[in-house]
Motif scaffolding. Structure first.
Motif, PDB file in Angstrom:
ATOM      1  N   PHE A  22      18.509 -27.977  11.466  1.00  0.00           N
ATOM      2  CA  PHE A  22      17.701 -29.109  11.933  1.00  0.00           C
ATOM      3  C   PHE A  22      18.547 -30.364  12.131  1.00  0.00           C
ATOM      4  O   PHE A  22      18.455 -31.028  13.156  1.00  0.00           O
ATOM      5  N   ILE A  52      10.298 -31.460  15.281  1.00  0.00           N
ATOM      6  CA  ILE A  52      10.486 -30.473  14.210  1.00  0.00           C
ATOM      7  C   ILE A  52       9.133 -30.041  13.643  1.00  0.00           C
ATOM      8  O   ILE A  52       8.890 -28.844  13.438  1.00  0.00           O
ATOM      9  N   LEU A  56       7.655 -26.260  13.681  1.00  0.00           N
ATOM     10  CA  LEU A  56       7.269 -25.556  12.458  1.00  0.00           C
ATOM     11  C   LEU A  56       5.807 -25.118  12.486  1.00  0.00           C
ATOM     12  O   LEU A  56       5.473 -24.036  11.994  1.00  0.00           O
ATOM     13  N   ASN A 106      12.708 -20.466   8.570  1.00  0.00           N
ATOM     14  CA  ASN A 106      12.680 -21.850   9.051  1.00  0.00           C
ATOM     15  C   ASN A 106      12.160 -22.802   7.986  1.00  0.00           C
ATOM     16  O   ASN A 106      12.613 -23.950   7.902  1.00  0.00           O
ATOM     17  N   ALA A 110      14.136 -25.705   6.250  1.00  0.00           N
ATOM     18  CA  ALA A 110      13.638 -27.077   6.387  1.00  0.00           C
ATOM     19  C   ALA A 110      13.639 -27.785   5.037  1.00  0.00           C
ATOM     20  O   ALA A 110      14.039 -28.948   4.934  1.00  0.00           O
ATOM     21  N   ILE A 121       8.166 -33.158   6.825  1.00  0.00           N
ATOM     22  CA  ILE A 121       8.696 -31.834   7.171  1.00  0.00           C
ATOM     23  C   ILE A 121       8.726 -30.939   5.936  1.00  0.00           C
ATOM     24  O   ILE A 121       8.337 -29.771   5.985  1.00  0.00           O
ATOM     25  N   ALA A 125       6.524 -27.470   5.290  1.00  0.00           N
ATOM     26  CA  ALA A 125       7.161 -26.227   4.843  1.00  0.00           C
ATOM     27  C   ALA A 125       6.504 -25.715   3.568  1.00  0.00           C
ATOM     28  O   ALA A 125       6.264 -24.514   3.411  1.00  0.00           O
TER      29      ALA A 125
END
Length: 192
Positions: A22, A52, A56, A106, A110, A121, A125
């Motif tokens: 990222f 981002i 996601l 991912n 993250a 972010i 996640a």
């Protein structure tokens, strides 16, 4: 046409985030590789963090759908096993890890790059991981396995451990090993 450009940006960003991470993927790189103008890019995404987050969200939806489909398919191999869908979940994980394109998770990546737990972010996640745990708990409940809440945490740990181990040290059999560990765990609560 506009949604096509947005989709192109999302697909390009996902591929670049997988390949470079990222932080190492600049917004200029996404724009350049996608061939979409900066003006168009900023029309859809006001910041890199916004891009981002959208990537996601897209990945979460795709992963959830993919896991459902693969579990349904792989569970056919376990018609007489009450925990067949749980076994199938690890078969799906193994299939993913075996791909040449496998770059880890991912969402784990993250969290590693956005370490502050309050960062949007990182929070997204975390939501994905809790959703996966809930999915596991539902499979446990469907199989009438007691202690589903506690077991769902343990099985989620086995899954994420397999993903991390496969990604960090290249252990391509990590999901199969984790599946065997899960079976032992489930047998302790009488699920054959």
């Amino acid at each position: 046409m506009t949604s096509t450009k947005k989709e192109l940006l999302l697909e390009t960003a996902l591929n670049l985030f997988n390949e470079h991470g990222f932080h190492n993927t600049g917004i200029d790189m996404v724009q350049s590789v996608s061939g979409v103008s900066k003006t168009t890019m900023y029309k859809y995404f006001k910041s890199k963090d916004e891009l981002i987050l959208e990537v996601l969200r897209m990945r979460h939806d795709r992963f959830s759908e993919w896991m459902d489909d693969r579990v349904a398919e792989f569970s056919k191999s376990y018609p007489d096993k009450p925990c067949g869908k749980l076994r199938a979940m690890f078969d799906a994980l193994n299939e993913w890890i075996q791909r040449d394109s496998f770059c880890g998770c991912n969402f784990i990546n993250a969290c590693a790059e956005f370490t502050c737990c309050n960062h949007p972010i990182h929070k997204l996640a975390t939501e994905h991981k809790l959703s996966t745990q809930s999915y596991i708990e539902n499979l446990l409940n469907e199989a009438n396995i007691p202690q589903s809440k506690e077991l769902s945490v343990q099985i989620a740990l086995l899954m994420d451990g397999a993903i991390v181990y496969a990604h960090t040290v290249g252990q391509k059999e990590a999901a199969a090993i984790a599946k065997d560990m899960m079976v032992v765990l489930l047998e302790a609560v009488a699920c054959k």
